[in-house]
Write an enzyme that holds these catalytic residues in place. Structure first.
Site, PDB file in Angstrom:
ATOM      1  CG  ASP A  63      -2.033  -0.959   1.794  1.00  0.00           C
ATOM      2  OD1 ASP A  63      -1.919  -1.730   0.456  1.00  0.00           O
ATOM      3  OD2 ASP A  63      -2.195  -0.988   2.637  1.00  0.00           O
ATOM      4  CG  ASP A  69      -0.059  16.836   5.863  1.00  0.00           C
ATOM      5  OD1 ASP A  69       0.522  15.872   5.337  1.00  0.00           O
ATOM      6  OD2 ASP A  69       0.571  18.328   6.231  1.00  0.00           O
ATOM      7  CD  GLU A  92      -3.115  24.150   6.205  1.00  0.00           C
ATOM      8  OE1 GLU A  92      -3.620  25.407   7.728  1.00  0.00           O
ATOM      9  OE2 GLU A  92      -3.283  23.240   6.901  1.00  0.00           O
ATOM     10  CG  ASP A 118      -4.084  22.919  13.878  1.00  0.00           C
ATOM     11  OD1 ASP A 118      -3.523  23.786  13.259  1.00  0.00           O
ATOM     12  OD2 ASP A 118      -3.414  23.230  15.010  1.00  0.00           O
TER      13      ASP A 118
HETATM   14  P1  AHG Z   1      -1.022  23.450   9.961  1.00  0.00           P
HETATM   15  O1  AHG Z   1       0.048  21.665  10.426  1.00  0.00           O
HETATM   16  O2  AHG Z   1      -1.823  23.033   9.674  1.00  0.00           O
HETATM   17  O3  AHG Z   1       0.557  23.676   9.005  1.00  0.00           O
HETATM   18  O4  AHG Z   1      -0.712  24.197  11.870  1.00  0.00           O
HETATM   19  C1  AHG Z   1       0.204  24.872  12.257  1.00  0.00           C
HETATM   20  C2  AHG Z   1      -0.017  26.350  12.369  1.00  0.00           C
HETATM   21  C3  AHG Z   1      -0.780  26.107  13.268  1.00  0.00           C
HETATM   22  O5  AHG Z   1      -0.943  25.522  14.776  1.00  0.00           O
HETATM   23  C4  AHG Z   1       0.055  26.112  15.104  1.00  0.00           C
HETATM   24  O6  AHG Z   1      -0.364  26.783  16.623  1.00  0.00           O
HETATM   25  C5  AHG Z   1       1.925  26.840  14.248  1.00  0.00           C
HETATM   26  O7  AHG Z   1       0.861  26.364  12.696  1.00  0.00           O
HETATM   27  C6  AHG Z   1       2.782  26.750  14.260  1.00  0.00           C
HETATM   28  O8  AHG Z   1       4.009  27.464  13.785  1.00  0.00           O
HETATM   29  P2  AHG Z   1       5.054  27.846  14.314  1.00  0.00           P
HETATM   30  O9  AHG Z   1       5.787  26.401  13.723  1.00  0.00           O
HETATM   31  O10 AHG Z   1       5.651  28.374  13.538  1.00  0.00           O
HETATM   32  O11 AHG Z   1       4.988  28.348  15.951  1.00  0.00           O
HETATM   33 MN    MN Z   2      -3.170  24.286  10.956  1.00  0.00          MN
HETATM   34 MN    MN Z   3      -2.942  22.189   8.550  1.00  0.00          MN
END
Ligand code: AHG
Ligand code: MN
Ligand code: MN
Length: 333
Positions: A63, A69, A92, A118
């Site tokens: 697989d 994500d 996103e 996230d």
């Molecule tokens: P994602 O994983 O969806 O890209 O989001 C990450 C975001 C958020 O959840 C978090 O508070 C922030 O990015 C962290 O960013 P830094 O590493 O710049 O602090």
């Molecule tokens: Mn995020």
């Molecule tokens: Mn994300």
């Protein structure tokens, strides 16, 4: 013993709160609940999957192992496309909006903006991640495919928003504008069960959550406020997943900040997928959510789907205090 109330049962009961509701929103929230369970299963297996194969490569069974994500994005899209209540998604993970064709003659009225995973950098090290979603009524005619304008609505137009936190337990928190409720996944029966009714954020708290590593890149007034947090012995907590960081604050009180930096002059977080839905939840729980220009996040004009925003969100009295620092030190500059 209290009777168990499942997420599905709760959403159906709450449908009565909306006099003209015909069940579409109910169906949509249930679809999201199903996607959350599938993502949860995969998040729990992530460590195991890494033993069997490397992202984007084939595992021993042949697989293809996807990045979490992308997997979460695919599952959310799949579940939202199934029941015909959603006519379009902005994610996103996708550059453009994803129109969804009508299912069995239904004319879907809702669009969904989402961050399917996230804090995804946490996944490899067994730390909490989340899913965030915001639901809007479509603006365009149901006879034609959705367009970008359907998504470029202010946060104040949100019909519902929520998040799922895949932590030590998995919890789904959502609002339809009549308070906030939380449902914990009971893995033994595979159901989200009502565990936190009518969540209220504490008026003040002693947690602050910010990437202190960027301190020197913040504006003076933000630095002075962060100094104040440290001087006041507030406890610093930063997980790097806004869902997890804000979840703590929602229950224990505090402030989460992602100010503009030199690298991200508008802030880093996304207005549609992260800031608006989390702001709706926190406001519904009695909190405040503003950007670093001191404007309400949910009143921000959305000009493009991947728009970024700075954010300060949390307990109302802490936000008031922060505004005072900003007013004082902006005057100095
Ligand atoms: P994602 O994983 O969806 O890209 O989001 C990450 C975001 C958020 O959840 C978090 O508070 C922030 O990015 C962290 O960013 P830094 O590493 O710049 O602090
Ligand atoms: Mn995020
Ligand atoms: Mn994300």
């Amino acid at each position: 013993m209290n009777r168990i109330i499942t997420l599905d049962e709760f959403i159906i009961k709450r449908q009565k709160d909306f006099p003209f509701a015909s069940g579409e929103l109910t169906g949509l929230l249930r679809d999201i609940g199903v996607a959350a369970k599938i993502i949860n299963r995969e998040v729990n297996r992530a460590g195991l999957v890494n033993i069997l194969g490397i992202e984007g490569h084939e595992n021993e069974s042949g697989d293809t192992v996807q990045k979490m994500d992308i997997f979460s994005n695919d599952k959310m899209i799949e579940c939202l496309s199934n029941s015909g209540e959603c006519c379009g998604i902005a994610s996103e993970e996708n550059e453009d909006i994803i129109p969804i064709e009508n299912v069995s003659g239904k004319k879907a009225k809702y669009v969904v903006a989402m961050d399917p995973l996230d804090g995804s950098s946490n996944i490899d090290v067994n730390v909490s991640v989340g899913t965030i979603f915001g639901i809007y009524r479509r603006l365009s005619d149901t006879e034609v495919p959705v367009n970008k304008e359907d998504f470029l609505q202010k946060g104040s137009e949100l019909v519902a928003a929520g998040y799922v936190l895949y932590g030590t337990s998995t919890i789904l928190v959502y609002t339809t504008g009549k308070g906030v409720n939380g449902f914990t996944l009971d893995p033994s029966i595979g159901e989200f069960c009502l565990s936190h009714r009518d969540i209220q954020i504490p008026k003040k708290g002693n947690y602050y959550s910010v990437n202190q590593g960027y301190y020197s890149k913040f504006d003076l007034e933000m630095r002075r406020y962060i100094d104040h947090c440290a001087d006041s012995n507030y406890r610093l907590r930063y997980i790097g997943s806004m869902v997890s960081d804000i979840h703590r604050i929602l229950f224990q009180g505090g402030i989460f900040l992602y100010p503009n930096t030199r690298k991200y002059p508008q802030g880093k977080l996304r207005l549609l997928y992260e800031c608006n839905p989390m702001s709706f939840i926190v406001e519904q729980a009695g909190g405040t959510a503003i950007n670093c220009q001191m404007e309400r996040i949910m009143d921000t004009e959305a000009k493009e789907i991947h728009q970024r925003s700075s954010i300060a969100i949390g307990s109302p009295e802490m936000l008031d205090e922060m505004k005072q620092f900003v007013a004082k030190y902006q005057a100095v500059v």
